[in-house]
Motif scaffolding. Structure first.
Motif, PDB file in Angstrom:
ATOM      1  N   PRO A   3       0.794  -1.234   0.000  1.00 14.53           N
ATOM      2  CA  PRO A   3       0.000   0.000   0.000  1.00 14.53           C
ATOM      3  C   PRO A   3       0.821   1.277   0.000  1.00 14.53           C
ATOM      4  N   LEU A   4       2.011   1.240   0.605  1.00 15.02           N
ATOM      5  CA  LEU A   4       2.782   2.474   0.730  1.00 15.02           C
ATOM      6  C   LEU A   4       3.540   2.863  -0.537  1.00 15.02           C
ATOM      7  N   VAL A   5       3.445   2.050  -1.614  1.00 17.00           N
ATOM      8  CA  VAL A   5       4.023   2.487  -2.892  1.00 17.00           C
ATOM      9  C   VAL A   5       3.003   3.251  -3.733  1.00 17.00           C
ATOM     10  N   ARG A   6       1.756   3.298  -3.278  1.00 17.27           N
ATOM     11  CA  ARG A   6       0.739   4.063  -4.020  1.00 17.27           C
ATOM     12  C   ARG A   6       1.017   5.550  -3.858  1.00 17.27           C
ATOM     13  N   LYS A   7       1.164   6.234  -4.982  1.00 15.06           N
ATOM     14  CA  LYS A   7       1.480   7.663  -4.965  1.00 15.06           C
ATOM     15  C   LYS A   7       0.381   8.441  -4.239  1.00 15.06           C
ATOM     16  N   GLY A   8       0.788   9.258  -3.282  1.00 11.31           N
ATOM     17  CA  GLY A   8      -0.149  10.108  -2.560  1.00 11.31           C
ATOM     18  C   GLY A   8      -0.962   9.408  -1.491  1.00 11.31           C
ATOM     19  N   ILE A   9      -0.587   8.192  -1.137  1.00 12.28           N
ATOM     20  CA  ILE A   9      -1.427   7.384  -0.241  1.00 12.28           C
ATOM     21  C   ILE A   9      -1.627   8.040   1.125  1.00 12.28           C
ATOM     22  N   MET A  10      -0.672   8.853   1.572  1.00  8.91           N
ATOM     23  CA  MET A  10      -0.833   9.451   2.897  1.00  8.91           C
ATOM     24  C   MET A  10      -2.004  10.428   2.940  1.00  8.91           C
ATOM     25  N   THR A  11      -2.390  10.997   1.810  1.00  6.20           N
ATOM     26  CA  THR A  11      -3.568  11.870   1.814  1.00  6.20           C
ATOM     27  C   THR A  11      -4.825  11.059   2.123  1.00  6.20           C
ATOM     28  N   PHE A  12      -4.849   9.801   1.681  1.00 10.25           N
ATOM     29  CA  PHE A  12      -5.977   8.920   1.985  1.00 10.25           C
ATOM     30  C   PHE A  12      -6.024   8.624   3.477  1.00 10.25           C
ATOM     31  N   PHE A  13      -4.878   8.283   4.082  1.00  7.64           N
ATOM     32  CA  PHE A  13      -4.851   8.029   5.524  1.00  7.64           C
ATOM     33  C   PHE A  13      -5.284   9.274   6.302  1.00  7.64           C
ATOM     34  N   GLU A  14      -4.830  10.432   5.837  1.00  6.55           N
ATOM     35  CA  GLU A  14      -5.218  11.684   6.503  1.00  6.55           C
ATOM     36  C   GLU A  14      -6.734  11.876   6.464  1.00  6.55           C
ATOM     37  N   ARG A  15      -7.345  11.539   5.330  1.00  8.35           N
ATOM     38  CA  ARG A  15      -8.791  11.681   5.194  1.00  8.35           C
ATOM     39  C   ARG A  15      -9.539  10.671   6.067  1.00  8.35           C
ATOM     40  N   MET A  16      -9.037   9.449   6.170  1.00 11.84           N
ATOM     41  CA  MET A  16      -9.703   8.438   6.978  1.00 11.84           C
ATOM     42  C   MET A  16      -9.644   8.770   8.472  1.00 11.84           C
ATOM     43  N   ASN A  17      -8.697   9.589   8.852  1.00 10.12           N
ATOM     44  CA  ASN A  17      -8.546   9.946  10.263  1.00 10.12           C
ATOM     45  C   ASN A  17      -9.796  10.641  10.816  1.00 10.12           C
ATOM     46  N   ARG A  18     -10.564  11.296   9.939  1.00 13.40           N
ATOM     47  CA  ARG A  18     -11.767  11.981  10.420  1.00 13.40           C
ATOM     48  C   ARG A  18     -12.767  10.990  10.998  1.00 13.40           C
ATOM     49  N   HIS A  19     -12.783   9.767  10.469  1.00 19.42           N
ATOM     50  CA  HIS A  19     -13.706   8.752  10.990  1.00 19.42           C
ATOM     51  C   HIS A  19     -13.233   8.219  12.339  1.00 19.42           C
ATOM     52  N   LEU A  20     -11.929   8.194  12.551  1.00 23.22           N
ATOM     53  CA  LEU A  20     -11.412   7.846  13.882  1.00 23.22           C
ATOM     54  C   LEU A  20     -11.786   8.927  14.886  1.00 23.22           C
ATOM     55  N   GLU A  21     -11.628  10.174  14.483  1.00 22.75           N
ATOM     56  CA  GLU A  21     -11.906  11.284  15.400  1.00 22.75           C
ATOM     57  C   GLU A  21     -13.385  11.372  15.750  1.00 22.75           C
ATOM     58  N   SER A  22     -14.246  10.978  14.826  1.00 26.14           N
ATOM     59  CA  SER A  22     -15.689  11.006  15.099  1.00 26.14           C
ATOM     60  C   SER A  22     -16.131   9.823  15.951  1.00 26.14           C
ATOM     61  N   GLY A  23     -15.297   8.779  16.014  1.00 30.58           N
ATOM     62  CA  GLY A  23     -15.650   7.574  16.759  1.00 30.58           C
ATOM     63  C   GLY A  23     -16.355   6.529  15.928  1.00 30.58           C
ATOM     64  N   ALA A  24     -16.680   6.855  14.671  1.00 25.05           N
ATOM     65  CA  ALA A  24     -17.365   5.883  13.807  1.00 25.05           C
ATOM     66  C   ALA A  24     -16.443   4.715  13.465  1.00 25.05           C
ATOM     67  N   LEU A  25     -15.166   5.032  13.259  1.00 20.67           N
ATOM     68  CA  LEU A  25     -14.166   4.010  12.951  1.00 20.67           C
ATOM     69  C   LEU A  25     -13.344   3.750  14.208  1.00 20.67           C
ATOM     70  N   LYS A  26     -13.258   2.472  14.586  1.00 20.28           N
ATOM     71  CA  LYS A  26     -12.522   2.118  15.801  1.00 20.28           C
ATOM     72  C   LYS A  26     -11.041   1.892  15.534  1.00 20.28           C
ATOM     73  N   GLU A  27     -10.712   1.422  14.328  1.00 22.23           N
ATOM     74  CA  GLU A  27      -9.304   1.162  14.027  1.00 22.23           C
ATOM     75  C   GLU A  27      -9.010   1.351  12.550  1.00 22.23           C
ATOM     76  N   LEU A  28      -7.896   2.025  12.291  1.00 18.90           N
ATOM     77  CA  LEU A  28      -7.336   2.185  10.951  1.00 18.90           C
ATOM     78  C   LEU A  28      -5.939   1.584  10.984  1.00 18.90           C
ATOM     79  N   THR A  29      -5.709   0.600  10.156  1.00 20.14           N
ATOM     80  CA  THR A  29      -4.425  -0.098  10.218  1.00 20.14           C
ATOM     81  C   THR A  29      -4.004  -0.523   8.816  1.00 20.14           C
TER      82      THR A  29
END
Length: 334
Positions: A72-98
């Motif tokens: 997954p970490l060879v995908r260009k720009g992938i960290m922007t996706f992780f940054e976007r998914m963090n909003r679901h962790l902060e809201s509590g809807a997502l319990k784990e991102l791994t």
């Protein structure tokens, strides 16, 4: 309130594994052919589409998201996706991102992953021997992965090592790897090799090492205590009394783990596989791209879940492994 996803066997679907690319910087012999033909980039979901797709699943009750590949970490720009998914962790809807990774890019990305809310990662590594590592990964360098593990631990990530049990390859490293992981306070999971994809020059029957045998060898040296805990995946865990270390076993062949399956897999092209060991899938890319309204996509997801089977039929006793699941593991997501 949005109704959750429940399959025909009353299992809630709370775990989504997402392949973000079929590309990898290794060519592991049980996962890819050496000269792979990768998908045209236009067929892959964009990072924005992956965000929308995953967000829809989260809205439908998915609480754990594991990002896979390829690597997954060879995908260009992938960290922007992780940054976007963090909003679901902060809201509590997502319990784990791994994520599951080969570790090659962790020196570069470990700190950013931690900043995005990732707390633990799985690293695939089958040997501690430089030459054997080069042989099995074809393109990989062990030193780079070990440095990546250092970087992950420095960033505060909890690391688990995943090793595929390969007869005649890493049998003699069972205790070496277990002790190395224990010394670094890392848990470990052993995985039986699975019959997926024609690799052209690998004999899966010769590779197969039953984890019943592996566990029996561990039990000769240590006291193993079965644990009831689950981490959302298929592993069954024991604790080694002498070290406190946790060892997992993923045994699709010697012990079918389907009865409690709570997960589905999304490929990098938007295909949803309701079962790793079956060919049936649903095309989610078409409804995703057909409308900006998520209603079509949500309906397609719900229809797919009604087709989730009770279990797979991996079986080496047939003495034949081709034709059971034709796609490569790198396409479905490791």
């Amino acid at each position: 309130m949005t109704a959750p996803l429940i399959d025909p066997f009353a299992r809630p679907i709370s775990y989504l594994r997402v392949s973000v690319t079929d590309r990898c910087d290794f060519r592991c012999v049980y996962c890819m052919a050496e000269n792979m033909t990768f998908l045209p980039k236009k067929e892959l979901l964009t990072l924005e589409e992956l965000d929308r797709m995953c967000s829809t699943f989260v809205r439908l009750g998915v609480e754990k998201l594991r990002i896979t590949g390829g690597e997954p970490l060879v995908r260009k720009g992938i960290m922007t996706f992780f940054e976007r998914m963090n909003r679901h962790l902060e809201s509590g809807a997502l319990k784990e991102l791994t994520l599951t990774t080969n570790g090659s890019q962790l020196r570069r990305f470990a700190r950013e992953l931690a900043d995005c809310g990732v707390r633990r990662i799985n690293i695939s590594m089958d040997t501690l021997d430089d030459k054997k590592f080069a042989d099995i990964t074809r393109w990989g360098r062990l030193a780079q992965v070990l440095d990546g593990i250092d970087a992950a631990q420095e960033a505060g990530l909890r690391v688990k090592i995943n090793a595929v049990a390969l007869k005649g390859f890493n049998e003699d490293e069972l205790f070496t790897m277990q002790e190395w992981c224990a010394a670094r306070d890392m848990d470990m999971t052993w995985i039986e090799v699975m019959p997926m994809g024609d690799l052209g020059n690998e004999d899966r029957l010769d590779q197969y090492w039953s984890l019943k045998d592996l566990r029996a060898r561990l039990a000769e040296r240590f006291t193993l205590v079965d644990l009831a805990e689950r981490t959302g995946g298929p592993a069954r865990y024991v604790r080694i009394e002498e070290t406190g270390q946790k060892i997992g076993f993923i045994t699709p062949l010697t012990h079918n783990f389907c009865e409690s399956c709570n997960r589905v897999r999304l490929t990098c092209t938007g295909e949803l596989y309701m079962c790793l060991g079956q060919e049936d899938m649903a095309d989610l890319r078409a409804p995703l791209r057909a409308s900006d309204d998520d209603a079509l996509l949500e309906a397609a997801i719900r229809e797919a879940i009604t087709r989730k089977p009770k279990g797979h039929d991996f079986d080496y006793s047939r003495q034949k492994v081709d034709g059971q699941v034709s796609r490569h593991m790198s396409h479905t997501g490791g």
